[in-house]
Design a protein around this motif. Structure first.
Motif, PDB file in Angstrom:
ATOM      1  N   SER A   1      -5.006  -2.512   0.760  1.00  0.00           N
ATOM      2  CA  SER A   1      -5.867  -1.353   0.597  1.00  0.00           C
ATOM      3  C   SER A   1      -6.668  -1.442  -0.700  1.00  0.00           C
ATOM      4  CB  SER A   1      -5.024  -0.070   0.576  1.00  0.00           C
ATOM      5  OG  SER A   1      -5.802   1.054   0.243  1.00  0.00           O
ATOM      6  N   TYR A   2      -7.970  -1.123  -0.606  1.00  0.00           N
ATOM      7  CA  TYR A   2      -8.811  -1.050  -1.795  1.00  0.00           C
ATOM      8  C   TYR A   2      -8.489   0.180  -2.635  1.00  0.00           C
ATOM      9  CZ  TYR A   2     -11.666  -4.610   0.494  1.00  0.00           C
ATOM     10  OH  TYR A   2     -12.101  -5.764   1.099  1.00  0.00           O
TER      11      TYR A   2
ATOM     12  N   LEU B   1       7.855   6.300  -2.420  1.00  0.00           N
ATOM     13  CA  LEU B   1       8.742   7.452  -2.238  1.00  0.00           C
ATOM     14  C   LEU B   1       7.918   8.723  -2.048  1.00  0.00           C
ATOM     15  CD1 LEU B   1      11.417   6.618  -4.979  1.00  0.00           C
ATOM     16  CD2 LEU B   1      11.458   6.052  -2.545  1.00  0.00           C
ATOM     17  N   PHE B   2       6.885   8.881  -2.860  1.00  0.00           N
ATOM     18  CA  PHE B   2       5.956  10.006  -2.713  1.00  0.00           C
ATOM     19  C   PHE B   2       5.317   9.990  -1.323  1.00  0.00           C
ATOM     20  CE2 PHE B   2       1.374  11.025  -2.972  1.00  0.00           C
ATOM     21  CZ  PHE B   2       1.440  12.380  -3.235  1.00  0.00           C
ATOM     22  N   HIS B   3       4.937   8.818  -0.868  1.00  0.00           N
ATOM     23  CA  HIS B   3       4.288   8.639   0.435  1.00  0.00           C
ATOM     24  C   HIS B   3       5.232   9.018   1.567  1.00  0.00           C
ATOM     25  CE1 HIS B   3       0.654   6.428   2.043  1.00  0.00           C
ATOM     26  NE2 HIS B   3       1.306   6.699   3.149  1.00  0.00           N
TER      27      HIS B   3
ATOM     28  N   ALA C   1      -4.844   6.543   0.175  1.00  0.00           N
ATOM     29  CA  ALA C   1      -4.492   5.695   1.316  1.00  0.00           C
ATOM     30  C   ALA C   1      -4.038   6.532   2.506  1.00  0.00           C
ATOM     31  CB  ALA C   1      -3.392   4.710   0.913  1.00  0.00           C
ATOM     32  N   ILE C   2      -3.352   7.647   2.241  1.00  0.00           N
ATOM     33  CA  ILE C   2      -2.933   8.548   3.320  1.00  0.00           C
ATOM     34  C   ILE C   2      -4.159   9.115   4.038  1.00  0.00           C
ATOM     35  CG2 ILE C   2      -1.920  10.815   3.779  1.00  0.00           C
ATOM     36  CD1 ILE C   2       0.177  10.195   1.650  1.00  0.00           C
TER      37      ILE C   2
ATOM     38  N   SER D   1      -0.693  -5.006  -3.940  1.00  0.00           N
ATOM     39  CA  SER D   1      -1.512  -3.937  -3.360  1.00  0.00           C
ATOM     40  C   SER D   1      -0.655  -3.121  -2.416  1.00  0.00           C
ATOM     41  CB  SER D   1      -2.719  -4.508  -2.618  1.00  0.00           C
ATOM     42  OG  SER D   1      -3.410  -3.497  -1.906  1.00  0.00           O
ATOM     43  N   GLY D   2      -1.053  -1.860  -2.223  1.00  0.00           N
ATOM     44  CA  GLY D   2      -0.400  -1.032  -1.233  1.00  0.00           C
ATOM     45  C   GLY D   2      -0.967  -1.282   0.153  1.00  0.00           C
ATOM     46  N   THR D   3      -0.444  -0.550   1.118  1.00  0.00           N
ATOM     47  CA  THR D   3      -0.800  -0.750   2.528  1.00  0.00           C
ATOM     48  C   THR D   3      -1.626   0.414   3.040  1.00  0.00           C
ATOM     49  OG1 THR D   3       1.082  -2.144   3.104  1.00  0.00           O
ATOM     50  CG2 THR D   3       0.179  -0.806   4.862  1.00  0.00           C
ATOM     51  N   THR D   4      -2.570   0.114   3.895  1.00  0.00           N
ATOM     52  CA  THR D   4      -3.337   1.138   4.596  1.00  0.00           C
ATOM     53  C   THR D   4      -3.653   0.638   5.997  1.00  0.00           C
ATOM     54  OG1 THR D   4      -5.232   2.628   4.393  1.00  0.00           O
ATOM     55  CG2 THR D   4      -5.630   0.315   3.948  1.00  0.00           C
TER      56      THR D   4
END
Length: 530
Positions: free
Chosen positions: A103-104, A145-147, A297-298, A343-346
């Motif tokens: 994810s950007y 965890l927040f996600h 991202a959400i 990077s995180g995921t989207t």
């Protein structure tokens, strides 16, 4: 114009009927093409997601102190985890045909960590890379965890209950069109390769099938493979002929097929494993900034899920299923932190657009693409060959795919009253602010070296920069607030927003919801859909 039938005046021209499910889809989310066709379609999805997978480590790894070896390892790790996350999302999450990838939205906090002064004590570049990666891992773990709390607690289900078609238009539209600064400018870095790729893709997918009257859709279905093969071969000829030997380094990196540095640096076989860079480190400021990225991202994944449900021929995604998918996306970000992807995921916007181009929304096809991701991430040399496709070719494809996602958002206008001045205001204002505010934030940081919010806390600055640099996030904030608060007591405004289609927004109120969204093996007991 009008005519008279049986004494009654009848309009000759009638508006097109409203379609809750998109017609013309060859394979919906719950159906599948033949196995040979599914394999080729799955490989196309793998090719499409490679652009983002390669670009994010290409930006981050040099800032962290890594070289080509580290870049190849991070790309393989990101690819490996993307395969795992795609499988879990299609099996246990929304069950829509979505590819989960890098994810950007996480670029700003990860770059901030990479260039942080606290790593200046590391003289060895490789050691600095590992220390930076550990800090990014720790921030991603906290953000995950927040996600997961937002997803699995049902908070996002509450958001989805009030997400009317009117608010979906700017959300989904700018989820696709909001990436416009990243695409054609990238294509123009090597216009002699990128522009032919764009023209060929449009001709093969839109004009040739129409002229040949292709009924089975075979030509447009494999337009991506044809375009990449032709233009990649053309780029290889230009490279071997010495067309770029005397050009600038920037041009060579964009145009040549032998300058990615991945093929020589990638190992033959390497299986990514948890905590391969060492034990994660944790910093409160990094974690808060990463949580802001997680929120973006959400929102962007929500827009992609909605577009994928449209192009997948499914019924509108119920809020409960949407929240479940966000929860599993949080598990994906946890895997990113554990494995160290940087990077995180989207949910991949470009792959959702590919669903529209191919008119094939099969869940099985996307699961096959996940198999390609895992396979080529382990066999590094083979994956590096495909990943070395010049970036302008890939961004040319994205110009079409992002347009498809943007148009999926516009399709929700059919549920709204476009003759209402309230509807016109909310649509126009949210779209305008969604484009204008991020433009201001991005231009400010280019000209001043910092964002408009310039306090003594880097984390605080990053939080605002992340949120207000996302067109989809700004647009949905404006549209959602206006739609939920403007004339809230007037029942007529609810109809103007498309709220009267409410039965399609609840899992238990539509007979086909189970067909698309129910979990196998009676897992709905643990992750309920209602």
């Amino acid at each position: 114009m009008s005519d008279t039938e049986g004494g009654q005046q009848v309009d000759e021209f009638q508006p097109h009927p409203v379609r809750v499910q998109l017609p013309g889809v060859d394979n919906c989310a719950s159906s599948s093409p033949s196995w040979p066709e599914a394999v080729f379609l799955g490989f196309q999805h793998y090719l499409v997601m490679l652009g983002t997978t390669v670009l994010i480590p290409t930006i981050l790894v040099p800032l962290m102190g890594g070289g080509n070896k580290e870049k190849a390892e991070v790309i393989n790790t990101l690819l490996f985890v993307a395969g795992l996350n795609t499988l879990t999302q299609t099996l246990f999450g929304t069950r829509l045909p979505v590819v989960m990838g890098g994810s950007y939205a996480f670029i700003i906090p990860t770059v901030s960590i990479a260039i942080s002064n606290r790593f200046d004590i590391c003289i060895d570049p490789h050691q600095r890379f590992k220390q930076s990666m550990r800090a990014i891992q720790g921030a991603l773990i906290i953000a995950s965890l927040f996600h997961m709390i937002i997803g699995f607690s049902g908070l996002w289900r509450i958001f989805g209950r009030f997400l009317n078609p009117l608010a979906k238009v700017p959300l989904v539209t700018l989820t696709g069109l909001g990436f416009h600064p990243l695409r054609f400018p990238q294509l123009a870095k090597c216009v002699e390769i990128g522009l032919p790729a764009l023209v060929i893709l449009v001709l093969v997918s839109q004009y040739i099938p129409h002229k040949l009257k292709s009924r089975k859709g075979t030509i447009e279905r494999f337009a991506v493979l044809f375009t990449v093969a032709v233009v990649w071969g053309y780029a290889e000829i230009l490279t071997l002929a010495g067309a770029y030997d005397r050009r600038s380094l920037k041009t060579q990196l964009s145009c040549r097929t032998d300058r990615s540095g991945l093929l020589s640096a990638a190992p033959w076989i390497r299986i990514p494993y948890p905590f391969q860079w060492g034990r994660p480190s944790f910093n409160a400021g990094d974690s808060f900034a990463m949580m802001a990225s997680s929120l973006v991202a959400i929102i962007e994944s929500t827009g992609t899920f909605i577009a994928a449900s449209r192009y997948g021929g499914a019924t509108p995604i119920p809020p409960s299923v949407l929240s479940r998918g966000i929860g599993w996306q949080g598990i994906g970000i946890l895997l990113d932190g554990v494995f160290g992807t940087g990077s995180g995921t989207t949910a991949s916007v470009e792959n959702a657009g590919l669903l529209g181009l191919t008119r094939n929304g099969s869940r099985r096809v996307v699961q096959i693409s996940a198999g390609f991701m895992i396979f080529f991430s382990i066999l590094g040399k083979f994956g590096a060959v495909v990943a070395s496709i010049p970036l302008p070719i890939v961004t040319a494809l994205y110009c079409v795919f992002y347009a498809y996602v943007g148009s999926a958002g516009l399709s929700f206008l059919q549920f709204c009253n476009l003759n209402s001045f309230r509807t016109k205001f909310i649509l126009g204002f949210s779209l305008f602010m969604g484009l204008s505010v991020p433009q201001y934030f991005n231009e400010y940081i280019v000209t001043s070296g910092h964002g408009p919010v310039h306090s003594g806390s880097t984390a605080f600055n990053n939080i605002f920069q992340v949120i207000f640099s996302s067109p989809a996030t700004v647009a949905i904030i404006v549209a959602y607030i206006l739609d939920c608060t403007h004339s809230v007591t007037d029942c007529e405004t609810w109809r103007d927003s498309g709220r009267h289609w409410i039965r399609f927004w609840y899992f238990e109120l539509h007979s086909r919801s189970k067909e698309f969204y129910a979990l196998a093996f009676r897992l709905d007991r643990f992750f309920p859909s209602s």
